[in-house]
Design an enzyme around this catalytic site. Structure first.
Site, PDB file in Angstrom:
ATOM      1  N   ASP A  11       1.359  -1.266  -0.149  1.00 12.80           N
ATOM      2  CA  ASP A  11      -0.543  -0.312  -0.194  1.00 12.80           C
ATOM      3  C   ASP A  11       0.990   1.203   0.014  1.00 12.80           C
ATOM      4  OD1 ASP A  11      -2.344   1.897   0.474  1.00 12.80           O
ATOM      5  OD2 ASP A  11      -1.160   1.861   2.919  1.00 12.80           O
ATOM      6  N   ASP A 176      -2.000  -0.658   6.008  1.00 12.30           N
ATOM      7  CA  ASP A 176      -2.671  -0.127   6.943  1.00 12.30           C
ATOM      8  C   ASP A 176      -3.540   0.680   7.560  1.00 12.30           C
ATOM      9  OD1 ASP A 176      -2.854   1.805   4.327  1.00 12.30           O
ATOM     10  OD2 ASP A 176      -2.630   3.300   6.269  1.00 12.30           O
TER      11      ASP A 176
HETATM   12  O1  PGA Z   1      -6.164   7.515  -1.872  1.00 10.70           O
HETATM   13  C1  PGA Z   1      -5.765   6.765  -0.919  1.00 10.70           C
HETATM   14  O2  PGA Z   1      -7.004   7.075   0.221  1.00 10.70           O
HETATM   15  C2  PGA Z   1      -5.279   6.568   0.259  1.00 10.70           C
HETATM   16  O3  PGA Z   1      -4.542   5.215  -0.638  1.00 10.70           O
HETATM   17  P1  PGA Z   1      -3.689   4.124  -0.256  1.00 10.70           P
HETATM   18  O4  PGA Z   1      -3.569   4.296   1.186  1.00 10.70           O
HETATM   19  O5  PGA Z   1      -4.533   3.125  -0.344  1.00 10.70           O
HETATM   20  O6  PGA Z   1      -2.499   4.463  -0.736  1.00 10.70           O
HETATM   21 MG    MG Z   2      -2.967   3.243   2.895  1.00 13.03          MG
END
Ligand code: PGA
Ligand code: MG
Length: 226
Positions: A11, A176
């Site tokens: 992520d 996360d």
């Molecule tokens: O775009 C978001 O809300 C953040 O995205 P991510 O933590 O999945 O990278």
């Molecule tokens: Mg994230």
């Protein structure tokens, strides 16, 4: 720990970035040392994911819009897996109750991203009461996303693995937030960084002791990937 790892899905926000979305450079250096493909998996849009992947030295294969879009090549085409029409219907309903703010609508192809300026649980209740099925309202910790219920980062990883001929169980996934749950569940080893949402930690195989990018480095070291 020894495990035949053939790929890593990571992520972006809150995992390799800090709360202010700046990159943890130690995580970037660790990613560059990996000998297996690194697939970035984000709720963010394709151009953001591709650029990030290029700059940090990950593979050109990216999962965007929470799995609603995948892309195999930097100069290739976005493959749209999610149905944005259903999501727009949900936005209309939420807009009758809250002062919603839609984010980067000109770039999104499969889902709708909203500012986190209303109660998530209340929003979920409203959509349920409206009988709207087939969409999910999820919190990445950075934005709310209304996503086609048939897509997810995990399903997108499976799609990619099937194309590449790599068993998805050979992937390690690190995240996360709530939008990483199906990703860490489908991977052979699912890791939550220390700052992760409790819902993600409960489903992770490994919860590292360090936060954000330092937790990513810790996971790589624990799994003998670097
Ligand atoms: O775009 C978001 O809300 C953040 O995205 P991510 O933590 O999945 O990278
Ligand atoms: Mg994230």
């Amino acid at each position: 720990m020894t495990f035949d790892v053939q790929g890593v899905a990571i992520d972006i926000d809150g995992t390799i970035t800090y709360k202010d979305r700046s990159l943890n450079c130690r995580a970037v250096e660790a990613i560059r040392k990996l000998k297996v493909p690194v697939v970035l998996a984000t709720g963010n849009i394709s151009c953001y994911a591709r650029t990030t992947a290029k700059l940090i030295g990950a593979s050109d294969i990216v999962i965007c819009e929470n799995g609603g879009v995948v892309r195999f090549e930097y100069d290739g085409e976005d493959i749209v897996l999610g149905d944005i029409a259903k999501c727009l219907k949900a936005v209309e309903i939420l807009g009758n109750h809250f002062d919603i703010e839609i984010l980067d609508s000109e770039y999104r192809k499969s889902e709708v991203c909203l500012r986190r300026n209303f109660g998530l649980e209340e929003g979920k209740k409203i959509l349920k009461e409206a009988g709207l099925e087939g969409v999910k309202l999820i919190d990445s910790g950075f934005a709310y996303h209304i996503t086609d219920a048939n897509v997810g980062k995990g399903k997108a990883l499976k799609y990619i693995c099937d194309e590449l001929g790599i068993p998805v169980e050979k992937f390690v996934a690190i995240g996360d937030s709530e939008n990483d749950i199906d990703l860490i569940e489908i991977a052979g080893i699912g890791v939550a960084v220390a700052n992760a949402d409790i819902k993600l930690k409960e489903r992770a195989d490994i919860v590292v002791s360090r936060k954000n990018g330092d937790g990513v480095v810790e996971a790589f070291e624990f799994l003998n990937l670097i």
